[in-house]
Design an enzyme around this catalytic site. Sequence first.
Site, PDB file in Angstrom:
ATOM      1  N   THR A 105      23.375 -51.300  39.649  1.00 35.16           N
ATOM      2  CA  THR A 105      24.020 -51.618  40.902  1.00 35.16           C
ATOM      3  C   THR A 105      25.021 -50.648  41.572  1.00 35.16           C
ATOM      4  O   THR A 105      25.557 -50.452  42.294  1.00 35.16           O
ATOM      5  CB  THR A 105      23.987 -53.515  41.672  1.00 35.16           C
ATOM      6  N   THR A 191      -2.139 -22.909   4.392  1.00 35.35           N
ATOM      7  CA  THR A 191      -3.001 -24.293   5.120  1.00 35.35           C
ATOM      8  C   THR A 191      -3.058 -25.456   4.004  1.00 35.35           C
ATOM      9  O   THR A 191      -2.944 -24.601   2.826  1.00 35.35           O
ATOM     10  CB  THR A 191      -4.205 -23.917   5.409  1.00 35.35           C
ATOM     11  N   SER A 322      28.427 -21.666   4.001  1.00 36.49           N
ATOM     12  CA  SER A 322      28.833 -22.581   3.370  1.00 36.49           C
ATOM     13  C   SER A 322      30.221 -22.333   2.268  1.00 36.49           C
ATOM     14  O   SER A 322      30.284 -21.394   3.030  1.00 36.49           O
ATOM     15  CB  SER A 322      27.948 -22.468   1.202  1.00 36.49           C
ATOM     16  N   SER A 323      30.585 -23.617   2.458  1.00 33.43           N
ATOM     17  CA  SER A 323      32.424 -24.034   1.852  1.00 33.43           C
ATOM     18  C   SER A 323      32.335 -23.303   0.229  1.00 33.43           C
ATOM     19  O   SER A 323      33.559 -23.052   0.127  1.00 33.43           O
ATOM     20  CB  SER A 323      33.096 -24.602   2.537  1.00 33.43           C
ATOM     21  N   LYS A 328      26.015 -17.658   1.696  1.00 34.65           N
ATOM     22  CA  LYS A 328      25.515 -18.537   1.712  1.00 34.65           C
ATOM     23  C   LYS A 328      24.689 -17.824   3.286  1.00 34.65           C
ATOM     24  O   LYS A 328      26.424 -18.046   4.045  1.00 34.65           O
ATOM     25  CB  LYS A 328      25.889 -19.550   1.672  1.00 34.65           C
TER      26      LYS A 328
END
Length: 472
Positions: A105, A191, A322-323, A328
């Site tokens: 509404t 698999t 990465s820090s 990376k």
Amino acid sequence: MTVAVAHRSEHDLLGDRDVPAEAYWGIHSLRATENFPITGTSISAYPHLIEALAAVKEAAARANEELGLLEPEKAMAIVAACREIRAGKLHDQFVVDVIQGGAGTSTNMNANEVVANRALELLGRAKGEYQYLHPNEDVNLGQSTNDVYPTAVKVATVFAVRELLKAMAVLQDAFAAKAFEFRDVLKMGRTQLQDAVPMTLGQEFSAYAVMLDEDRSRLAEAVDLIHEINLGATAIGTGLNAPAGYAESARRHLAAITGLPLVTAANLVEATQDCGAFVQMSGVLKRIAVKLSKSCNDLRLLSSGPRAGLNEINLPPVQAGSSIMPGKVNPVIPEVVNQVAFEVIGNDVTITMAAEAGQLQLNAFEPIILHSLSESITHLRTACLTLAERCVTGITANTEVLRAAVENSIGLVTALNPHIGYTAATDIAKEALATGRGVAELVLEKGLLPAERLAALLRPEVIAGSGTPQAV
């Protein structure tokens, strides 16, 4: 120094309130912003919904004029205001929170007030002079939130889904292009994360393209159901306060305005309370999310490494990973798509519960259905485009790593089984596993196949069944 803000006074059943004089929204919208400080996201963040609401109000005005219920001058002003909104104007005036009580509404009243006040301006009147054109008596004439809101949500959903379908096609094409590029790159299939039998990298990427193609078909089917509307149902589906011929006239005008093949539900009482089409749509969106997430899981796994993982493909580096760990690079694009998928799956639960919680002749929880559907559709769209543009198109294959894995895999013996026999193949597999030597090397050493024959059998188009990816 405090600058005084001009106000106008408006009245509703609870009393009088001051509304900023320049606001196109009115007292009902004001109370809604106070009552529902839930997400901090107003419905203005959903442009398809705002445009759909304006389309419904325009269609209603045209129908009411056609049936002699609305004076031509008022109808013309309402139509002009709606067209401005559909063109992108005044969206910032849709201020109520997307999650709200009242079955939508507040959203409908917000639309009524904005349209009415803009129409008043076009008539040369001031905002709030509702004695000349009223939000409820004129803009909402022959309507109820209970038919306006779900109709607008459906129209908005159709247009949003069209954009999602286009984005899915972009991603499908990106995967298909990689499938063709990698059509001759031999690798080991797996698999249960164990070596299976050889295939091509092209076949692997072709599968992702085909999955998207299938899901686009399912989505197109689901959106067909969204074209059924209940405009003209008014409060509960009986059409109270809507004159004979209104539902069909409003539908016809709305179809013309939107260009959509809209149909009026055969039973408006059922249509006003039933949210089944939204549940169906959400289920398809969940299907898309699940399969898209699975594909991203594969991309992260195939690119794992670069030294201690599978290292079969390279995802394009898009940011440092990465820090603390120099050099990376992480699979951040598939990761963000995974998270969108999780959100969509959660939204499906929300939509399911909201649809189930409806009682008797109305579902009061369509605002959360709108919010959840919109988020799922919009985020899936941007996720598909991001995955295509920032990841898939830049993927490269580590062909030597892939070939070495095939040559060293025990699974290779399965492909040679028809040519050397099951017993010999079993002995070769056992020795290869025990010694770490390659299957092809042992087959040659034992004279089970001549070198030329073995080389022919290990060609990609032979060993993988077909080097040509399935057409999509």
